[in-house]
Scaffold this active site. Structure first.
Site, PDB file in Angstrom:
ATOM      1  N   GLY A  59      10.352   6.511  -3.340  1.00 50.57           N
ATOM      2  CA  GLY A  59      10.048   5.088  -3.443  1.00 50.57           C
ATOM      3  C   GLY A  59      10.087   4.510  -4.843  1.00 50.57           C
ATOM      4  N   GLU A 114       4.915   5.336  -9.886  1.00 48.48           N
ATOM      5  CA  GLU A 114       4.712   5.334  -8.429  1.00 48.48           C
ATOM      6  C   GLU A 114       5.092   3.968  -7.872  1.00 48.48           C
ATOM      7  OE1 GLU A 114       4.194   6.788  -5.643  1.00 48.48           O
ATOM      8  OE2 GLU A 114       2.259   7.777  -5.507  1.00 48.48           O
ATOM      9  N   ASP A 118      -1.861   3.431  -2.338  1.00 47.19           N
ATOM     10  CA  ASP A 118      -2.426   3.065  -1.038  1.00 47.19           C
ATOM     11  C   ASP A 118      -3.809   3.725  -0.952  1.00 47.19           C
ATOM     12  OD1 ASP A 118      -2.379   2.001   1.582  1.00 47.19           O
ATOM     13  OD2 ASP A 118      -1.456   3.781   2.398  1.00 47.19           O
ATOM     14  N   PHE A 167       2.131  -3.569   5.578  1.00 55.10           N
ATOM     15  CA  PHE A 167       3.158  -2.571   5.324  1.00 55.10           C
ATOM     16  C   PHE A 167       4.366  -3.257   4.699  1.00 55.10           C
ATOM     17  CE2 PHE A 167       6.351   0.651   5.993  1.00 55.10           C
ATOM     18  CZ  PHE A 167       5.636   1.788   5.670  1.00 55.10           C
ATOM     19  N   VAL A 168       4.755  -2.782   3.524  1.00 50.48           N
ATOM     20  CA  VAL A 168       5.832  -3.448   2.777  1.00 50.48           C
ATOM     21  C   VAL A 168       7.035  -2.533   2.599  1.00 50.48           C
ATOM     22  CG1 VAL A 168       4.391  -5.121   1.550  1.00 50.48           C
ATOM     23  CG2 VAL A 168       4.694  -2.832   0.595  1.00 50.48           C
ATOM     24  N   ARG A 180      15.161   0.419   1.638  1.00 50.32           N
ATOM     25  CA  ARG A 180      14.899   0.730   0.225  1.00 50.32           C
ATOM     26  C   ARG A 180      15.754  -0.137  -0.694  1.00 50.32           C
ATOM     27  NH1 ARG A 180      11.748   5.388  -0.107  1.00 50.32           N
ATOM     28  NH2 ARG A 180      12.106   7.003   1.446  1.00 50.32           N
TER      29      ARG A 180
HETATM   30  P1  IMP Z   1      -1.303   7.202  -0.822  1.00 47.99           P
HETATM   31  O1  IMP Z   1      -1.401   8.683  -1.067  1.00 47.99           O
HETATM   32  O2  IMP Z   1      -2.015   6.820   0.456  1.00 47.99           O
HETATM   33  O3  IMP Z   1      -1.721   6.352  -1.983  1.00 47.99           O
HETATM   34  O4  IMP Z   1       0.191   6.937  -0.451  1.00 47.99           O
HETATM   35  C1  IMP Z   1       1.164   6.626  -1.317  1.00 47.99           C
HETATM   36  C2  IMP Z   1       2.495   6.709  -0.607  1.00 47.99           C
HETATM   37  O5  IMP Z   1       2.440   6.197   0.744  1.00 47.99           O
HETATM   38  C3  IMP Z   1       3.468   5.817  -1.328  1.00 47.99           C
HETATM   39  O6  IMP Z   1       4.077   6.509  -2.400  1.00 47.99           O
HETATM   40  C4  IMP Z   1       4.428   5.436  -0.231  1.00 47.99           C
HETATM   41  O7  IMP Z   1       5.445   6.409  -0.100  1.00 47.99           O
HETATM   42  C5  IMP Z   1       3.601   5.427   1.039  1.00 47.99           C
HETATM   43  N1  IMP Z   1       3.188   4.053   1.393  1.00 47.99           N
HETATM   44  C6  IMP Z   1       1.948   3.552   1.405  1.00 47.99           C
HETATM   45  N2  IMP Z   1       1.934   2.259   1.768  1.00 47.99           N
HETATM   46  C7  IMP Z   1       3.229   1.936   2.009  1.00 47.99           C
HETATM   47  C8  IMP Z   1       3.894   0.717   2.414  1.00 47.99           C
HETATM   48  O8  IMP Z   1       3.287  -0.350   2.621  1.00 47.99           O
HETATM   49  N3  IMP Z   1       5.237   0.787   2.527  1.00 47.99           N
HETATM   50  C9  IMP Z   1       5.956   1.907   2.309  1.00 47.99           C
HETATM   51  N4  IMP Z   1       5.382   3.062   1.914  1.00 47.99           N
HETATM   52  C10 IMP Z   1       4.027   3.077   1.769  1.00 47.99           C
END
Ligand code: IMP
Length: 200
Positions: A59, A114, A118, A167-168, A180
């Site tokens: 990402g 990053e 999230d 969700f984006v 992407r």
């Molecule tokens: P975290 O460990 O929950 O902070 O997740 C981070 C990863 O979840 C990001 O690097 C993304 O790959 C994925 N992610 C979280 N929210 C989204 C979203 O809204 N769209 C796409 N990918 C997301």
């Protein structure tokens, strides 16, 4: 000559499927300006310092590419790939490494890049891993921050945009590996009045 075959509704994004609706949340223009400012902030904090950017696949790729060009000075980059275990959007907090860095970060000024913060569980795992490797500096730049979703006690040093719990996709972020390549960050919903992936 008829242009019918090539005419598209301007509301339809490249690769968009019928059952999905997309709404622009942050335009590419705003992203470009914000990334430029973030690069200036980083360079103010680390003038003349060689910066080693560590992108989290996949990402962060577009964000890293733009940030690296705006940073100027000596810049190198490397990539790591991790995935978190869990059902759907519910991460268990277990993170698995798919691909480690190619080179050592010991003694280097490292900027983790990053796409989105999230729950923060991925970043927590990465920071613990990288701290053990004794970098000279360890900082984090994220393009997007879903503040209200946070579980882990982590925060970025440089943040592009705080966004709501939606969700984006776009600018590197995917839904099922698609979107992407969209220049803007968009909210994706399933169905015309559908639920977001998160609510589903
Ligand atoms: P975290 O460990 O929950 O902070 O997740 C981070 C990863 O979840 C990001 O690097 C993304 O790959 C994925 N992610 C979280 N929210 C989204 C979203 O809204 N769209 C796409 N990918 C997301």
């Amino acid at each position: 000559m008829s242009t019918k075959a090539t005419k598209r509704s301007p509301r339809v994004k490249p690769g968009q499927r019928e059952e999905e609706t997309l709404r622009v949340l942050i335009s590419h223009q705003r992203i470009r300006e914000r990334v430029r400012h973030m690069a200036q902030e980083i360079r103010r904090d680390f003038p003349n310092e060689p910066m080693h950017l560590v992108g989290v696949l996949k990402g962060s790729v577009l964000f890293l590419a733009d940030l690296a060009r705006e940073l100027g000075g000596e810049v190198s980059f490397d990539f790591i790939s991790v995935s978190s275990y869990g059902k759907g959007m519910d991460s268990t907090g277990e993170v698995k490494m798919n691909k480690d860095l190619d080179v050592s970060i010991e003694g280097r000024s490292v900027l983790v890049v990053e796409d989105i913060l999230d729950t923060g569980l991925t970043l927590k795992y990465l920071l613990r891993l990288f701290e053990e490797r004794k970098p000279k500096h360890l900082r984090v730049a994220v393009l997007l921050d879903k503040v209200e979703r946070r579980i882990a006690d982590v925060k970025a040093d440089y943040t592009g945009f705080a966004i709501p719990n939606e969700f984006v996709v776009g600018y590197g972020l995917d839904y099922d590996e698609r979107y992407r390549n969209l220049p803007d960050v968009c909210v994706v919903r399933l169905g015309p009045r559908g639920k977001t992936k998160i609510e589903a």
